[in-house]
Design a protein around this motif. Sequence first.
Motif, PDB file in Angstrom:
ATOM      1  N   LYS A 155       0.867  -1.239  -0.115  1.00 43.51           N
ATOM      2  CA  LYS A 155      -0.198  -0.052   0.064  1.00 43.51           C
ATOM      3  C   LYS A 155       0.941   1.305  -0.184  1.00 43.51           C
ATOM      4  O   LYS A 155       0.666   2.151  -0.768  1.00 43.51           O
ATOM      5  CB  LYS A 155      -0.983   0.172   1.249  1.00 43.51           C
ATOM      6  N   ASP A 156       1.905   1.205   0.897  1.00 41.96           N
ATOM      7  CA  ASP A 156       2.569   2.481   1.034  1.00 41.96           C
ATOM      8  C   ASP A 156       3.467   2.591  -0.257  1.00 41.96           C
ATOM      9  O   ASP A 156       3.847   3.760  -0.466  1.00 41.96           O
ATOM     10  CB  ASP A 156       3.710   2.414   2.345  1.00 41.96           C
ATOM     11  N   VAL A 157       4.397   1.605  -0.609  1.00 37.12           N
ATOM     12  CA  VAL A 157       5.074   1.533  -1.830  1.00 37.12           C
ATOM     13  C   VAL A 157       4.293   2.106  -3.187  1.00 37.12           C
ATOM     14  O   VAL A 157       5.004   2.729  -3.978  1.00 37.12           O
ATOM     15  CB  VAL A 157       5.698   0.095  -1.880  1.00 37.12           C
ATOM     16  N   SER A 158       3.113   1.823  -3.281  1.00 37.24           N
ATOM     17  CA  SER A 158       2.403   2.223  -4.458  1.00 37.24           C
ATOM     18  C   SER A 158       2.092   3.886  -4.746  1.00 37.24           C
ATOM     19  O   SER A 158       1.693   4.070  -5.545  1.00 37.24           O
ATOM     20  CB  SER A 158       0.983   1.367  -4.644  1.00 37.24           C
ATOM     21  N   CYS A 159       2.169   4.146  -3.517  1.00 33.46           N
ATOM     22  CA  CYS A 159       2.037   5.758  -3.491  1.00 33.46           C
ATOM     23  C   CYS A 159       3.403   6.579  -4.078  1.00 33.46           C
ATOM     24  O   CYS A 159       3.251   7.758  -3.932  1.00 33.46           O
ATOM     25  CB  CYS A 159       1.865   6.103  -1.767  1.00 33.46           C
ATOM     26  N   ALA A 160       4.507   5.811  -3.852  1.00 31.33           N
ATOM     27  CA  ALA A 160       5.743   6.636  -4.406  1.00 31.33           C
ATOM     28  C   ALA A 160       5.505   6.960  -5.761  1.00 31.33           C
ATOM     29  O   ALA A 160       4.941   6.287  -6.652  1.00 31.33           O
ATOM     30  CB  ALA A 160       6.842   5.427  -3.996  1.00 31.33           C
ATOM     31  N   THR A 161       6.468   7.980  -6.029  1.00 34.63           N
ATOM     32  CA  THR A 161       6.439   8.363  -7.347  1.00 34.63           C
ATOM     33  C   THR A 161       7.785   8.059  -8.206  1.00 34.63           C
ATOM     34  O   THR A 161       7.826   8.385  -9.420  1.00 34.63           O
ATOM     35  CB  THR A 161       6.334   9.973  -7.515  1.00 34.63           C
ATOM     36  N   ASN A 162       8.639   7.466  -7.574  1.00 33.80           N
ATOM     37  CA  ASN A 162       9.939   6.941  -8.401  1.00 33.80           C
ATOM     38  C   ASN A 162      10.520   5.906  -7.239  1.00 33.80           C
ATOM     39  O   ASN A 162      10.060   5.532  -6.428  1.00 33.80           O
ATOM     40  CB  ASN A 162      10.958   8.154  -8.301  1.00 33.80           C
ATOM     41  N   SER A 163      11.369   5.125  -7.967  1.00 33.62           N
ATOM     42  CA  SER A 163      11.970   3.828  -7.661  1.00 33.62           C
ATOM     43  C   SER A 163      12.672   3.961  -6.063  1.00 33.62           C
ATOM     44  O   SER A 163      12.657   3.419  -5.238  1.00 33.62           O
ATOM     45  CB  SER A 163      12.876   3.122  -8.481  1.00 33.62           C
ATOM     46  N   GLN A 164      13.550   5.267  -6.167  1.00 31.83           N
ATOM     47  CA  GLN A 164      14.214   5.461  -4.948  1.00 31.83           C
ATOM     48  C   GLN A 164      13.454   5.577  -3.608  1.00 31.83           C
ATOM     49  O   GLN A 164      13.628   5.292  -2.540  1.00 31.83           O
ATOM     50  CB  GLN A 164      15.238   6.722  -5.246  1.00 31.83           C
ATOM     51  N   GLN A 165      12.382   6.590  -3.915  1.00 38.44           N
ATOM     52  CA  GLN A 165      11.358   6.797  -2.872  1.00 38.44           C
ATOM     53  C   GLN A 165      10.580   5.415  -2.439  1.00 38.44           C
ATOM     54  O   GLN A 165      10.344   5.284  -1.231  1.00 38.44           O
ATOM     55  CB  GLN A 165      10.274   7.910  -3.385  1.00 38.44           C
ATOM     56  N   ALA A 166      10.346   4.615  -3.463  1.00 39.35           N
ATOM     57  CA  ALA A 166       9.736   3.399  -3.297  1.00 39.35           C
ATOM     58  C   ALA A 166      10.541   2.485  -2.385  1.00 39.35           C
ATOM     59  O   ALA A 166      10.008   1.896  -1.312  1.00 39.35           O
ATOM     60  CB  ALA A 166       9.302   2.781  -4.464  1.00 39.35           C
TER      61      ALA A 166
END
Length: 208
Positions: free
Chosen positions: A71-82
């Motif tokens: 759920k949280d990873v799906s909100c990221a906008t780029n791979s590093q943030q994810a």
Amino acid sequence: MENQDKKKDLIIDAALKRFAHFGLSKTTMTEIATDLSLSKALLYYYFPDKISLYSAVLQSIIENMDKELQKDVSCATNSQQALTICLDKRQDFIRKYYNLLDFTKVTGSELPEGLACMFTKAKDSEVTVLISVLEIGISAGEFEVSDLEETARLLKDALSGIYFTVLKRHTQAFFPEKEQFDTILMRQKKLGEIFLKGLMVRSALEIC
């Protein structure tokens, strides 16, 4: 069947609280049964021994962590943030359930078959989350990956290598001391950054 499932869930919740506070070695089946006002016979009907109950508790934690991670990873906008979200979230769970996760105080370094199978599933779940991290990078146009699962497994192995390197350097135990987690997290983030940058698509001008 529904009542049985509810009863099992209640037992798992009660055991989780005991294990998380006191650890596996200092918790007895009698205490868990008393917490729930159950007879020991009924508790053993659902879980024949403490290790089987412990496995069910760990599975519940891992499933909840996996859901939250996705759920949280799906909100990221780029791979590093994810990836940062993924590593931070996993660390939060480990810290929260530190006493519960240090199963080696009872089982030793050799895992019982049931626990070994459960941890294999946990590793597969981790790979699934890392695939999501890579997919976010692909969607953002950061890189192209021909084999998502293999790349995710390579990333997982690299991150695990940091864990065991820090562990071996400071202690011979199977599970880190609490003060080692900051070092592990910092080095995992740095390695993850290097790994993801290595996948980045570069223009012809940049290559020249």
